[in-house]
Design a protein around this motif. Structure first.
Motif, PDB file in Angstrom:
ATOM      1  N   GLY A 118       7.849  32.333 148.856  1.00 40.05           N
ATOM      2  CA  GLY A 118       8.145  30.837 148.995  1.00 40.05           C
ATOM      3  C   GLY A 118       9.568  31.707 149.355  1.00 40.05           C
ATOM      4  O   GLY A 118      10.478  31.204 150.151  1.00 40.05           O
ATOM      5  N   LEU A 119      10.696  31.807 148.845  1.00 34.85           N
ATOM      6  CA  LEU A 119      11.840  32.533 148.729  1.00 34.85           C
ATOM      7  C   LEU A 119      12.438  33.689 148.485  1.00 34.85           C
ATOM      8  O   LEU A 119      11.611  34.673 148.368  1.00 34.85           O
ATOM      9  N   LEU A 120      12.431  34.241 150.136  1.00 34.18           N
ATOM     10  CA  LEU A 120      13.248  35.603 149.821  1.00 34.18           C
ATOM     11  C   LEU A 120      14.404  35.953 149.587  1.00 34.18           C
ATOM     12  O   LEU A 120      15.352  36.767 150.553  1.00 34.18           O
ATOM     13  N   LEU A 121      15.057  35.941 148.651  1.00 37.61           N
ATOM     14  CA  LEU A 121      16.674  35.288 147.741  1.00 37.61           C
ATOM     15  C   LEU A 121      16.313  36.122 146.398  1.00 37.61           C
ATOM     16  O   LEU A 121      15.108  36.108 145.791  1.00 37.61           O
ATOM     17  N   THR A 122      17.415  37.207 146.099  1.00 36.48           N
ATOM     18  CA  THR A 122      16.857  36.995 144.647  1.00 36.48           C
ATOM     19  C   THR A 122      17.921  35.768 143.415  1.00 36.48           C
ATOM     20  O   THR A 122      18.059  34.881 144.476  1.00 36.48           O
ATOM     21  N   VAL A 123      17.139  36.600 142.993  1.00 38.70           N
ATOM     22  CA  VAL A 123      17.511  35.050 142.197  1.00 38.70           C
ATOM     23  C   VAL A 123      19.092  34.787 141.332  1.00 38.70           C
ATOM     24  O   VAL A 123      20.314  33.715 141.290  1.00 38.70           O
ATOM     25  N   GLU A 124      20.420  35.863 141.672  1.00 40.36           N
ATOM     26  CA  GLU A 124      21.659  35.489 142.102  1.00 40.36           C
ATOM     27  C   GLU A 124      21.591  35.394 143.571  1.00 40.36           C
ATOM     28  O   GLU A 124      22.691  34.065 143.815  1.00 40.36           O
ATOM     29  N   GLN A 125      20.949  35.372 144.642  1.00 37.81           N
ATOM     30  CA  GLN A 125      21.442  34.853 145.336  1.00 37.81           C
ATOM     31  C   GLN A 125      20.850  33.300 145.808  1.00 37.81           C
ATOM     32  O   GLN A 125      21.959  32.577 146.422  1.00 37.81           O
ATOM     33  N   GLN A 126      20.104  33.261 145.122  1.00 38.73           N
ATOM     34  CA  GLN A 126      19.249  31.010 145.162  1.00 38.73           C
ATOM     35  C   GLN A 126      20.874  30.876 144.232  1.00 38.73           C
ATOM     36  O   GLN A 126      21.066  29.556 144.341  1.00 38.73           O
ATOM     37  N   THR A 127      21.083  31.598 143.247  1.00 37.56           N
ATOM     38  CA  THR A 127      22.248  30.957 142.574  1.00 37.56           C
ATOM     39  C   THR A 127      23.306  30.407 142.897  1.00 37.56           C
ATOM     40  O   THR A 127      23.700  29.225 143.136  1.00 37.56           O
ATOM     41  N   ALA A 128      23.750  31.538 143.662  1.00 36.47           N
ATOM     42  CA  ALA A 128      24.840  30.976 144.581  1.00 36.47           C
ATOM     43  C   ALA A 128      24.667  30.383 146.262  1.00 36.47           C
ATOM     44  O   ALA A 128      25.828  29.243 146.319  1.00 36.47           O
ATOM     45  N   ILE A 129      23.501  30.666 145.961  1.00 35.96           N
ATOM     46  CA  ILE A 129      23.472  29.473 147.691  1.00 35.96           C
ATOM     47  C   ILE A 129      23.013  27.650 146.851  1.00 35.96           C
ATOM     48  O   ILE A 129      23.658  27.145 147.489  1.00 35.96           O
ATOM     49  N   PHE A 130      22.150  27.610 146.155  1.00 34.16           N
ATOM     50  CA  PHE A 130      21.892  26.737 145.909  1.00 34.16           C
ATOM     51  C   PHE A 130      21.947  25.827 144.789  1.00 34.16           C
ATOM     52  O   PHE A 130      21.814  24.387 144.207  1.00 34.16           O
ATOM     53  N   GLY A 131      23.393  26.854 143.151  1.00 30.86           N
ATOM     54  CA  GLY A 131      24.243  25.295 142.956  1.00 30.86           C
ATOM     55  C   GLY A 131      23.527  26.513 141.468  1.00 30.86           C
ATOM     56  O   GLY A 131      21.903  27.080 141.817  1.00 30.86           O
ATOM     57  N   PRO A 132      24.382  26.089 140.098  1.00 33.62           N
ATOM     58  CA  PRO A 132      23.738  26.877 139.075  1.00 33.62           C
ATOM     59  C   PRO A 132      22.953  25.766 138.003  1.00 33.62           C
ATOM     60  O   PRO A 132      22.415  26.430 137.450  1.00 33.62           O
ATOM     61  N   ARG A 133      22.923  24.675 138.846  1.00 30.74           N
ATOM     62  CA  ARG A 133      21.927  24.212 138.090  1.00 30.74           C
ATOM     63  C   ARG A 133      20.473  24.253 138.849  1.00 30.74           C
ATOM     64  O   ARG A 133      18.789  23.985 138.724  1.00 30.74           O
ATOM     65  N   TRP A 134      19.749  24.803 139.613  1.00 28.22           N
ATOM     66  CA  TRP A 134      18.837  25.422 140.871  1.00 28.22           C
ATOM     67  C   TRP A 134      17.885  26.315 139.659  1.00 28.22           C
ATOM     68  O   TRP A 134      18.293  26.989 139.299  1.00 28.22           O
ATOM     69  N   ASN A 135      16.817  26.085 139.627  1.00 29.79           N
ATOM     70  CA  ASN A 135      15.944  27.109 139.140  1.00 29.79           C
ATOM     71  C   ASN A 135      14.619  28.057 139.510  1.00 29.79           C
ATOM     72  O   ASN A 135      14.332  27.606 140.444  1.00 29.79           O
ATOM     73  N   PRO A 136      15.357  28.515 139.202  1.00 25.17           N
ATOM     74  CA  PRO A 136      14.103  30.178 140.558  1.00 25.17           C
ATOM     75  C   PRO A 136      13.415  30.247 140.389  1.00 25.17           C
ATOM     76  O   PRO A 136      12.158  30.495 141.070  1.00 25.17           O
ATOM     77  N   ASP A 137      12.672  29.682 139.602  1.00 24.12           N
ATOM     78  CA  ASP A 137      11.198  29.705 139.256  1.00 24.12           C
ATOM     79  C   ASP A 137      10.571  28.198 139.777  1.00 24.12           C
ATOM     80  O   ASP A 137       9.322  28.533 139.993  1.00 24.12           O
ATOM     81  N   TRP A 138      11.625  27.775 140.616  1.00 24.18           N
ATOM     82  CA  TRP A 138      10.428  26.192 141.512  1.00 24.18           C
ATOM     83  C   TRP A 138       9.794  27.578 141.982  1.00 24.18           C
ATOM     84  O   TRP A 138       8.535  26.639 142.463  1.00 24.18           O
ATOM     85  N   ALA A 139      10.430  28.128 142.954  1.00 27.32           N
ATOM     86  CA  ALA A 139       9.477  28.824 144.271  1.00 27.32           C
ATOM     87  C   ALA A 139       8.066  29.111 143.945  1.00 27.32           C
ATOM     88  O   ALA A 139       6.801  28.815 144.555  1.00 27.32           O
ATOM     89  N   THR A 140       8.182  29.452 142.613  1.00 25.29           N
ATOM     90  CA  THR A 140       6.300  30.158 142.161  1.00 25.29           C
ATOM     91  C   THR A 140       5.867  29.127 141.525  1.00 25.29           C
ATOM     92  O   THR A 140       4.541  28.811 142.297  1.00 25.29           O
ATOM     93  N   GLU A 141       6.429  27.699 140.964  1.00 25.38           N
ATOM     94  CA  GLU A 141       5.685  26.871 140.832  1.00 25.38           C
ATOM     95  C   GLU A 141       4.879  25.885 141.750  1.00 25.38           C
ATOM     96  O   GLU A 141       4.206  25.457 141.842  1.00 25.38           O
ATOM     97  N   ALA A 142       6.264  26.245 142.851  1.00 25.39           N
ATOM     98  CA  ALA A 142       5.532  25.643 144.304  1.00 25.39           C
ATOM     99  C   ALA A 142       4.704  25.992 144.366  1.00 25.39           C
ATOM    100  O   ALA A 142       3.670  25.299 144.982  1.00 25.39           O
ATOM    101  N   ARG A 143       4.174  27.391 144.672  1.00 32.46           N
ATOM    102  CA  ARG A 143       3.372  27.780 144.961  1.00 32.46           C
ATOM    103  C   ARG A 143       2.409  27.910 144.597  1.00 32.46           C
ATOM    104  O   ARG A 143       1.346  27.563 145.248  1.00 32.46           O
TER     105      ARG A 143
END
Length: 267
Positions: A118-143
């Motif tokens: 789903g997302l070709l970003l590291t967990v660190e990149q996701q947090t930096a871009i989407f904010g601290p409340r972003w759940n990195p597991d979202w893409a896996t759950e969505a898939r």
């Protein structure tokens, strides 16, 4: 029957097996005068001599480099042709083709990865871009939930072409829309009004960063934004009641296009 053991030459079948070319190709090269067998049996069957075989070998090698048959004929028969120059030019074309194929391969790898992650970003990149409340597991759950749908495939294809900066741009556009929605609600913009309808269309345009959104699908999203605790918390965290207000302006916009929000489905 042809004499397959003729000492003076090899039959078409034997040459085909030895050089790894089809009998049809050998016949074609004979017909166009590119590589004619020097001998024939009493029954009229083609026989290739050692010199014929050498010419055929060179044809096969040149063809493997990508040279066309007319160019091969010139290389073999025209003494004025600069053979090393011709091969260097072909090598340059092969190098360009290899580069294109490598880039294609890398793109396919990203596409496969995007479909699976789903997302070709590291967990660190996701947090930096989407904010601290972003759940990195979202893409896996969505898939797991939507991976078989056309919308996930469209989302993955868009995701494959995006790096961190492209995702920052998407987040910026979504944030601007959220702010505009909150400001409109604060200003008392009524559902069904021209301004509200423009915001509804703007939401569809912004959402196209993920996948194309029909008006019926937008109605379904509006319901989910209001009913799902996570989405409701996001919108109501921007402005209290924003999730419900957004659902209302989407419903009103749908009615203006002849869609009954109460019967709208994901299509």
């Amino acid at each position: 029957m042809p004499d397959a053991t003729a000492p003076d030459g090899l039959t078409v079948g034997q040459v085909s097996a030895r050089l790894g070319v089809t009998v049809r190709a050998l016949h074609h090269w004979d017909e166009i005068g590119l590589a004619r067998p020097s001998l024939r049996t009493a029954a009229g069957y083609r026989l290739y001599t050692a010199d014929d075989l050498e010419r055929l070998h060179r044809i096969v090698v040149y063809r493997e480099t990508g040279l066309g048959l007319d160019r091969i004929r010139a290389v073999l028969d025209d003494s004025a042709v600069d053979v090393p120059g011709a091969l260097r030019a072909q090598r340059a074309q092969v190098a360009e083709r290899i580069d294109r194929l490598q880039r294609l391969s890398a793109g396919l790898d990203r596409m496969i990865d995007a479909h699976e992650r789903g997302l070709l970003l590291t967990v660190e990149q996701q947090t930096a871009i989407f904010g601290p409340r972003w759940n990195p597991d979202w893409a896996t759950e969505a898939r797991q939930r939507y991976g078989a749908t056309a919308q996930w495939q469209q989302y993955a294809e868009r995701s494959a072409s995006r790096g961190p900066q492209e995702w920052r741009d998407v987040v910026g556009t979504v944030t601007d829309l959220d702010r505009a929605l909150a400001d409109a609600m604060d200003a008392g913009v009524a559902p069904g009004s021209p301004e509200a309808n423009r915001l509804v269309e703007r939401h569809r345009e912004v959402f196209a960063a993920y996948f194309p959104l029909t008006r019926q699908m937008q109605v379904c999203l509006g319901r989910m934004y209001e009913a799902d605790p996570a989405f409701a918390a996001h919108y109501d965290g921007i402005r209290a009641g924003l999730a419900t207000w957004f659902r209302r302006i989407v419903d009103a916009g749908a009615r203006a296009h002849g869609i009954d929000p109460d019967t709208a489905t994901w299509e």
